[in-house]
Write a protein that holds these residues in place. Structure first.
Motif, PDB file in Angstrom:
ATOM      1  N   THR A   1      -6.990  12.126  -7.389  1.00  0.00           N
ATOM      2  CA  THR A   1      -6.110  11.319  -6.538  1.00  0.00           C
ATOM      3  C   THR A   1      -5.454  12.203  -5.487  1.00  0.00           C
ATOM      4  O   THR A   1      -4.973  13.290  -5.797  1.00  0.00           O
ATOM      5  CB  THR A   1      -5.008  10.635  -7.373  1.00  0.00           C
ATOM      6  OG1 THR A   1      -5.609   9.816  -8.367  1.00  0.00           O
ATOM      7  CG2 THR A   1      -4.118   9.758  -6.491  1.00  0.00           C
TER       8      THR A   1
ATOM      9  N   THR B   1      -2.531  12.386  -2.293  1.00  0.00           N
ATOM     10  CA  THR B   1      -1.284  11.748  -1.864  1.00  0.00           C
ATOM     11  C   THR B   1      -0.958  12.193  -0.446  1.00  0.00           C
ATOM     12  O   THR B   1      -0.943  13.396  -0.154  1.00  0.00           O
ATOM     13  CB  THR B   1      -0.126  12.123  -2.800  1.00  0.00           C
ATOM     14  OG1 THR B   1      -0.471  11.774  -4.140  1.00  0.00           O
ATOM     15  CG2 THR B   1       1.150  11.376  -2.409  1.00  0.00           C
ATOM     16  N   ASP B   2      -0.699  11.217   0.444  1.00  0.00           N
ATOM     17  CA  ASP B   2      -0.385  11.574   1.824  1.00  0.00           C
ATOM     18  C   ASP B   2       1.100  11.891   1.973  1.00  0.00           C
ATOM     19  O   ASP B   2       1.861  11.851   1.008  1.00  0.00           O
ATOM     20  CB  ASP B   2      -0.804  10.461   2.792  1.00  0.00           C
ATOM     21  CG  ASP B   2      -0.094   9.140   2.518  1.00  0.00           C
ATOM     22  OD1 ASP B   2       1.020   9.166   1.939  1.00  0.00           O
ATOM     23  OD2 ASP B   2      -0.632   8.079   2.886  1.00  0.00           O
TER      24      ASP B   2
ATOM     25  N   SER C   1       3.418  10.268   3.170  1.00  0.00           N
ATOM     26  CA  SER C   1       4.307   9.127   2.912  1.00  0.00           C
ATOM     27  C   SER C   1       4.408   8.791   1.432  1.00  0.00           C
ATOM     28  O   SER C   1       5.114   7.859   1.037  1.00  0.00           O
ATOM     29  CB  SER C   1       3.821   7.892   3.687  1.00  0.00           C
ATOM     30  OG  SER C   1       3.805   8.145   5.077  1.00  0.00           O
TER      31      SER C   1
ATOM     32  N   ASN D   1       1.810   7.849  -0.428  1.00  0.00           N
ATOM     33  CA  ASN D   1       0.797   6.885  -0.821  1.00  0.00           C
ATOM     34  C   ASN D   1      -0.366   7.597  -1.505  1.00  0.00           C
ATOM     35  O   ASN D   1      -0.865   8.616  -1.001  1.00  0.00           O
ATOM     36  CB  ASN D   1       0.290   6.115   0.404  1.00  0.00           C
ATOM     37  CG  ASN D   1       1.408   5.356   1.099  1.00  0.00           C
ATOM     38  OD1 ASN D   1       2.197   4.682   0.452  1.00  0.00           O
ATOM     39  ND2 ASN D   1       1.465   5.464   2.425  1.00  0.00           N
ATOM     40  N   SER D   2      -0.812   7.070  -2.637  1.00  0.00           N
ATOM     41  CA  SER D   2      -1.887   7.686  -3.411  1.00  0.00           C
ATOM     42  C   SER D   2      -3.220   6.991  -3.148  1.00  0.00           C
ATOM     43  O   SER D   2      -3.273   5.759  -3.039  1.00  0.00           O
ATOM     44  CB  SER D   2      -1.566   7.634  -4.912  1.00  0.00           C
ATOM     45  OG  SER D   2      -0.400   8.375  -5.195  1.00  0.00           O
ATOM     46  N   THR D   3      -4.277   7.793  -3.072  1.00  0.00           N
ATOM     47  CA  THR D   3      -5.623   7.264  -2.845  1.00  0.00           C
ATOM     48  C   THR D   3      -6.598   7.962  -3.783  1.00  0.00           C
ATOM     49  O   THR D   3      -6.558   9.187  -3.947  1.00  0.00           O
ATOM     50  CB  THR D   3      -6.074   7.502  -1.391  1.00  0.00           C
ATOM     51  OG1 THR D   3      -5.121   6.940  -0.495  1.00  0.00           O
ATOM     52  CG2 THR D   3      -7.442   6.868  -1.154  1.00  0.00           C
TER      53      THR D   3
END
Length: 384
Positions: free
Chosen positions: A191, A193-194, A196, A198-200
């Protein structure tokens, strides 16, 4: 709706006044009604309700917001095993209260009793508690002198018995029994995380690239490079961890792989988990500080086991019963209890008549003078 003015203060067992707002409708209860029996001793509804309302105030003030809910809504939430949160907490409270009576009944076996100073302090605290409150406030929380006094007596004896019930265990623990090893490990997460927050989840191609990085790190460390330096070069972090064969975090397969090593410096292959990849290196076969801490933990667990065993023994040898119909009269959902700090009380006192008015309540601790600080809370878990 019951409203209490600012002067309807309830003295806390810690010896200070803490404001409390009480909202909702609560019918009068017979404080002399027997809600449970422990052996030949009755638990009155007054004592049980006082203990319950103190605990309710703690939950609604300090824990409801942490759970992302209101005090009123919290009690209707499911707590597992087909119980609401209110039912679960009340079951724990009743068991804790029974334990307090059991402990009190066995106090003489340990030559534990209340001193005259403790009795005087309890009596004074209960008297102040009673005098500081209106009849309406005391009716809601059963804050009458006899009920407060009885609870403080139980809590004080429980605290004095705590060390007695735990003493005498074997405090010798060998290095072998407590042995803690140490490792460094690197976790390659699936995963990202940017900035901000936000996790992707990585794509399959990205995961394959991560596996290549993890394998490169494992190979380089096995060849003699420093795991922390290689991890930093790759934008990763090498974490320190002490463990034994029973450890499960951060990953059981990682623990098992490193645990079998017999030589410090040995490094695992890439270990794949659902959430990412691990590479671990054994750094110590016996971490002295962690092992000593484990020894202390083992001794403390032995003390706790003895304490629990005594309570279980006493419960099994004592007739205990609960009158569910009487206990149902203590309702959290319809009557809210919120503790207010002195600062909040000062800033909001002018609005008390419109916002639900304020009265003070006990915070669940017991008087330092009685020697019962945290006596009830330490074993009942009411604040957990």
């Amino acid at each position: 709706m019951i409203r209490f003015g600012k002067k309807a203060a309830i003295l806390t067992a810690a010896g200070a006044l803490a404001a409390m707002s009480v909202t909702g409708c609560s019918g009068s209860i017979n404080t002399d009604a027997v809600v449970a029996t422990v052996g030949d001793e009755d638990i009155t509804l007054g004592v049980a309700n006082f203990y319950a309302r103190m605990t309710q105030g703690q939950y609604e003030t300090y824990y409801a917001s942490m759970m992302g809910t209101t005090g009123e809504a919290m009690w209707t939430q499911e707590a597992g095993e087909d119980q609401t949160y209110e039912e679960s907490v009340k079951d724990s409270l009743m068991e804790n209260l029974q334990n307090m009576y059991l402990i009190s009944q066995h106090a003489a076996d340990y030559e534990v009793s209340l001193t005259e100073d403790e009795k005087d302090a309890i009596s004074e605290a209960a008297e102040q508690f009673s005098e500081a409150n209106t009849d309406e406030a005391k009716e809601v929380v059963s804050g009458y002198k006899k009920d407060v006094e009885k609870f403080l007596e139980l809590a004080t004896i429980q605290t004095k018995m705590d060390s007695k019930m735990r003493e005498g265990v074997d405090e010798e623990v060998s290095d072998e029994e407590a042995a803690q090893k140490a490792m460094k490990y690197v976790f390659f997460s699936y995963t990202s995380t940017d900035d901000s927050g936000n996790s992707t989840t990585l794509s399959d191609d990205e995961k394959e690239g991560l596996k290549t990085d993890a394998q490169s790190l494992a190979d380089r460390v096995k060849a003699g490079e420093d795991i922390s330096a290689v991890a930093e070069e790759m934008g990763q972090t090498a974490y320190d961890l002490t463990f034994d064969s029973e450890s499960t975090s951060p990953n059981e397969d990682l623990i098992a792989a490193v645990d079998v090593f017999e030589t410090e410096g040995e490094t695992t292959d890439v270990i794949e988990a659902d959430d990412g990849l691990y590479v671990g290196q054994l750094t110590s076969l016996l971490d002295r500080d962690a092992t000593d801490q484990k020894k202390a933990s083992i001794v403390e667990q032995r003390r706790q086991d003895q304490y629990d065993s005594l309570l279980e023994e006493w419960r099994n040898s004592t007739d205990i019963s609960v009158d569910d119909k009487v206990w149902e009269k203590v309702d959290f959902e319809d009557t809210g209890v919120t503790i207010i700090t002195s600062e909040t009380e000062e800033t909001s006192s002018d609005d008390s008549s419109t916002d639900g008015s304020n009265s003070d309540t006990s915070d669940g601790s017991t008087s330092d003078n009685t020697g019962a600080a945290d006596g009830a809370g330490a074993e009942d878990g009411a604040a957990e």
